[in-house]
Design a protein around this motif. Sequence first.
Motif, short mmCIF file in Angstrom:
data_model
loop_
_atom_site.label_atom_id
_atom_site.label_comp_id
_atom_site.label_asym_id
_atom_site.label_seq_id
_atom_site.Cartn_x
_atom_site.Cartn_y
_atom_site.Cartn_z
N VAL A 4 32.91 10.89 20.33
CA VAL A 4 33.62 12.16 20.49
C VAL A 4 33.60 12.85 19.14
CG1 VAL A 4 35.87 13.23 20.84
CG2 VAL A 4 35.06 11.47 22.44
N LEU A 5 33.02 14.05 19.12
CA LEU A 5 32.67 14.70 17.86
C LEU A 5 33.45 16.01 17.72
CD1 LEU A 5 30.56 14.04 15.67
CD2 LEU A 5 28.93 15.43 16.95
N ILE A 6 34.11 16.19 16.55
CA ILE A 6 34.79 17.46 16.32
C ILE A 6 34.40 18.05 14.97
CG2 ILE A 6 36.85 17.27 17.78
CD1 ILE A 6 38.26 16.08 15.27
N GLY A 7 34.42 19.40 14.92
CA GLY A 7 34.29 20.15 13.68
C GLY A 7 35.32 21.26 13.72
N GLU A 8 35.28 22.14 12.72
CA GLU A 8 36.29 23.19 12.69
C GLU A 8 36.25 24.08 13.93
OE1 GLU A 8 36.12 25.32 8.99
OE2 GLU A 8 36.61 23.47 7.91
N SER A 9 35.02 24.44 14.34
CA SER A 9 34.93 25.36 15.47
C SER A 9 35.44 24.70 16.75
CB SER A 9 33.48 25.83 15.66
OG SER A 9 32.65 24.70 15.84
N GLU A 10 35.15 23.41 16.93
CA GLU A 10 35.66 22.72 18.12
C GLU A 10 37.19 22.73 18.15
OE1 GLU A 10 33.09 21.49 16.42
OE2 GLU A 10 31.49 21.40 17.92
N VAL A 11 37.78 22.47 16.98
CA VAL A 11 39.25 22.44 16.92
C VAL A 11 39.81 23.82 17.29
CG1 VAL A 11 41.25 22.17 15.41
CG2 VAL A 11 39.36 20.54 15.28
N GLN A 12 39.19 24.88 16.72
CA GLN A 12 39.68 26.23 17.01
C GLN A 12 39.55 26.58 18.48
OE1 GLN A 12 37.52 28.73 14.30
NE2 GLN A 12 38.73 28.01 12.55
N GLU A 13 38.43 26.16 19.10
CA GLU A 13 38.18 26.53 20.49
C GLU A 13 38.83 25.57 21.49
OE1 GLU A 13 33.92 26.90 20.86
OE2 GLU A 13 33.86 28.02 18.95
N GLY A 14 39.45 24.50 20.98
CA GLY A 14 40.09 23.54 21.89
C GLY A 14 39.10 22.73 22.71
N VAL A 15 37.95 22.42 22.11
CA VAL A 15 36.94 21.62 22.82
C VAL A 15 36.53 20.44 21.95
CG1 VAL A 15 36.03 23.60 24.09
CG2 VAL A 15 35.03 22.98 21.87
N VAL A 16 35.78 19.52 22.53
CA VAL A 16 35.14 18.44 21.76
C VAL A 16 33.72 18.27 22.28
CG1 VAL A 16 37.32 17.18 21.40
CG2 VAL A 16 35.87 16.62 23.35
N LYS A 17 32.86 17.71 21.42
CA LYS A 17 31.53 17.33 21.88
C LYS A 17 31.54 15.85 22.24
CE LYS A 17 28.37 20.54 19.65
NZ LYS A 17 27.77 20.82 18.35
N VAL A 18 30.88 15.49 23.34
CA VAL A 18 30.74 14.08 23.69
C VAL A 18 29.27 13.73 23.59
CG1 VAL A 18 31.05 12.32 25.46
CG2 VAL A 18 32.73 14.15 25.23
N ARG A 19 28.95 12.72 22.78
CA ARG A 19 27.57 12.36 22.53
C ARG A 19 27.30 10.97 23.10
NH1 ARG A 19 23.43 12.54 17.98
NH2 ARG A 19 22.76 10.37 17.81
N ASP A 20 26.21 10.85 23.84
CA ASP A 20 25.80 9.56 24.38
C ASP A 20 24.96 8.85 23.30
OD1 ASP A 20 24.87 8.33 27.51
OD2 ASP A 20 24.01 7.60 25.64
N THR A 21 25.42 7.67 22.86
CA THR A 21 24.75 7.01 21.74
C THR A 21 23.31 6.62 22.07
OG1 THR A 21 26.86 6.16 20.96
CG2 THR A 21 24.92 5.06 20.14
N THR A 22 23.06 6.21 23.31
CA THR A 22 21.72 5.77 23.67
C THR A 22 20.76 6.94 23.83
OG1 THR A 22 22.80 3.98 24.88
CG2 THR A 22 20.43 4.25 25.22
N SER A 23 21.15 7.93 24.67
CA SER A 23 20.24 9.05 24.94
C SER A 23 20.33 10.13 23.86
CB SER A 23 20.59 9.67 26.30
OG SER A 23 21.83 10.35 26.21
N ARG A 24 21.37 10.10 23.05
CA ARG A 24 21.66 11.10 22.01
C ARG A 24 21.91 12.49 22.57
NH1 ARG A 24 17.73 9.03 17.05
NH2 ARG A 24 18.53 6.90 17.08
N GLU A 25 22.19 12.54 23.88
CA GLU A 25 22.52 13.84 24.49
C GLU A 25 23.95 14.21 24.16
OE1 GLU A 25 21.76 13.69 28.68
OE2 GLU A 25 19.65 13.21 28.33
#
Lengths: 564, 564
Positions: free
Chosen positions: A522-543
């Motif tokens: 589960v990946l966050i940066g400043e923009s994710e925090v501002q927009e109230g979202v997170v990125k979810v990354r699949d370790t195997t597929s890297r999607e």
Amino acid sequence: MAEKELVLLDGHLSEYSYVGGYLPTQADFALFKSGRVPSNLPYSLPSVRRWAAHMASFSASELEALPQLKDGCKIDEQLSNLVQNNLKMEKKEAPKNAGEQKKAQNSKGKSGKFVLKTPKGTRDYNPSEMAVRRKVFNTIYSVFHMHGAVEIETPVFELKEVLTGKYGEDSKLIYDLEDQGGEILSLRYDLTVPFARYVAMNKITNIKRYHVARVYRRDNPAMTRGRYREFYQCDFDIAGQYEAMLPDAECVQLVHQVLSKLNLGEFTIKINHRKILDGVFGACGVPADKFRPICSAVDKLDKSPWEEVRKEMVEEKGLDPNVADTIGEYVKLSGKEELIEKLKNDERLKDSAAAQAGFADLELLFQYCRALGCDAYLVFDMGLARGLDYYTGVIYEAILKAGQEGGEEGTVGSVAGGGRYDQLVGMFDPKKKTVPCVGVSFGIERLFAIQERKDKSQTDKIRATQTEVLVASACKGMLIERLKLLGVLHGAGIKAESSYKNNPKLLNQLQYAEDNGIPLVVLIGESEVQEGVVKVRDTTSREESTIKRDELPDTIKQRLSVNP
Amino acid sequence: MAEKELVLLDGHLSEYSYVGGYLPTQADFALFKSGRVPSNLPYSLPSVRRWAAHMASFSASELEALPQLKDGCKIDEQLSNLVQNNLKMEKKEAPKNAGEQKKAQNSKGKSGKFVLKTPKGTRDYNPSEMAVRRKVFNTIYSVFHMHGAVEIETPVFELKEVLTGKYGEDSKLIYDLEDQGGEILSLRYDLTVPFARYVAMNKITNIKRYHVARVYRRDNPAMTRGRYREFYQCDFDIAGQYEAMLPDAECVQLVHQVLSKLNLGEFTIKINHRKILDGVFGACGVPADKFRPICSAVDKLDKSPWEEVRKEMVEEKGLDPNVADTIGEYVKLSGKEELIEKLKNDERLKDSAAAQAGFADLELLFQYCRALGCDAYLVFDMGLARGLDYYTGVIYEAILKAGQEGGEEGTVGSVAGGGRYDQLVGMFDPKKKTVPCVGVSFGIERLFAIQERKDKSQTDKIRATQTEVLVASACKGMLIERLKLLGVLHGAGIKAESSYKNNPKLLNQLQYAEDNGIPLVVLIGESEVQEGVVKVRDTTSREESTIKRDELPDTIKQRLSVNP
């Protein structure tokens, strides 16, 4: 050596095991062979006596292989240092306790150099080894539970008297605790005797229990072959007066199930019966008082060829050579039910009540195992004897043919054994009232070793952790945000970790997830925090995909259930 | 007592713990107070010395509470018997070993009567107690796994030197093993010191590990209050050089999660900091060499009122009464972040570097715990000191308010504790290189006791077994058919049992299923076997349905998944 020196040596050896500290060295050997320590030591020098007896127990080759004392083998100086140190200390105030005395000596660096190790014959288990153990344990537990077994636990030590007289000549391998002014205690040698004590003490008439715990034997460790002084036993026992051979068949079935489930290679379950062995010994002309010694010679057949076993019978135990040869004809036999049928009508055995009772039991056992579907690998082996004195009926042993890998380590080995012991509980009951028992013990250390080799040869590793999500940040100053996400994920029961660094590098975090097999990031940066979202990354597929923060726990749970 | 008699007494006591055998009796008390055993015993009588020292350790009330020796307290006759027994034996061939000697005496029934018990301060755990333990363990394991912790295991004993100098005055409670001519070993006293030894020995720079195992303390057991000599510790520790307070906050979070999940009642997590305590002591005028003794006096505040603690400081430890009173003002304080804020500007503390460093740590800790969502029950308690010497930073303790049931057992109790210990690993490293550590230990025995009381007060019991199906028969001669069904069910991974009787009564079988909470009964009779069907009976609803034998495993699995 002057008496005064001996007293000082005794003081030193009451604190240290050896002249040079906690490990034996050439200094001990030199002093021992110098003849300066008299052989008729008085009881007032208990530590020198202990040391001398211990030195005498080393073989010549073991003595020669001892390491040098650091700074060479200056035994005279060593002792004179010892004398001086002790004299100096005596002049000062006497040290208050052993710890202080040791510290005083250590600080001088003269002796008792600190060695960072585990005790002889023991070892630590690191996380990946523990993961293998848990896997093997869980398989075994699942089979125990399949049979409706309950679990008990007993103390690691027992009153010494509980263990006395139960293990024959192996009693010398029992670890005793120091008598510190109370009861005399010993570490348990197996789980069977404590179980019998438990059954007798609680006046239990029937129980089907398992107990998985470590036991202690002061044996000569052969750690490379998985033989330790501290090792796990995994015991399943059925106590109670039941229909003949039904609990015995359940034990055989259980061994079959555990080894099938562990899937570590082909196996055989050898069975025999103490009454058959007694019948054979009687029919061959073994005197009654030699039954147990001859039985214990037969027990060595799995490690030694018949010729050596015969030699032990004849030369050590004084058996008539002709009688030994006749026994040899029987103990070589193995087969299935047709062998029982044949032996029932054997000229020598047909009038032996003991042998016939044993054959009747084994016939029933084969019949029940066939109904239970566990007779395929069952072999009646007349050469199986089992070492322990307390068996009274059926005995069995499972042999794993872990031969695929080849080499010495791939040879056949015993991984489980047990049998019926109907008299042991009675030994603890004041009125000698007994409860018949049958059980099996798995030799877990060997199973671990085989499982570990198997896992190493496979591509998908066993993970030491179970972490499902790594919470990572793409930029600085995200620590508090990461902690909040951890709190949310943990609150939903999701296994999640995050870096302990204030500002970890993104690549390092992603690499950590890959190295440790963590499936999602589960990946966050400043923009994710501002927009109230997170990125979810699949370790195997890297999607990567972006989701709303409110939906985080549910989305993660769904992703994990699809691809756990 | 004549010297000859003392020698014989020594012989007796080298074999037995007490005059009358393995338990202390009034005979010991009588001999001890008779004055017949001199106080200046020579070293040549080690067993009498040990016995006398042990008798001196009993309190007057304990001595009076000792049981009578059987056949009354005939101490003179007892000793004369002892003398005669020993003389008789000396005339015969000397017994070869202790075991034989014991047997010889036992057979006469004079002394050393066999007592069937577990060692002092230990106990067995029966199946229903084990089921409670497993439930508590599994909850704790699930939280450990949530944090990505790995598991390690270390031996039950360590070289004595590993434990020496780590526990302060509690070292006297360590169990030593008998020196049988090898290394000098002691049973582990906790899991923290073996962990530090493991980290140093394997040159580990960072690890997050858990370890659940029993530890050993020769304390005076108070078994009714859950205090034993052998008891479980459940430890979670983080070793490594990390961002300040992040691992510490994780430990607090973990305690919060475990206690929330166990759901055993309200709790508080008290925190304090060794540097704050040191700062307070310094600012109040405690001499530097009295910091640890005064700290250990503060540690008693959870059990004793301030007046007693003050008395210990002033009368036993020679502290100036005014200094003690000033300390008293501080250690009574507790609160949240506002208290930190207030104390930061305290007249006495604002110039204490130690105290200010501690306050800065606690501020961070509160901040991180808030982000993690575990600050609700966190209290900064200036009276928390923790006993062990090795803590260097944050310390914490969780208190469970299990007060619902009322009564003495319902009072508040500490169920977890820990803190930061940055120097312990360095004590094992040859170059004194250390690894900072922080950890927490759960006091499992107390949690078990509370969980057990809670379970007993609820209607749905914890089952000691997990059996899902009982295979039963409605008529005679069905044994082999029952075994076949067991084989089929087990083959499908279903937990199934059947009676060990050849022809069990139907009602008894159904009753067994009800008593043991087995949800389903698979029932066969002659007609079912002929028709290739079985009846499936729901134990709760008592409803029965007939299904085809081929469909058995699938139907059972479906029924279990709907209503597990």
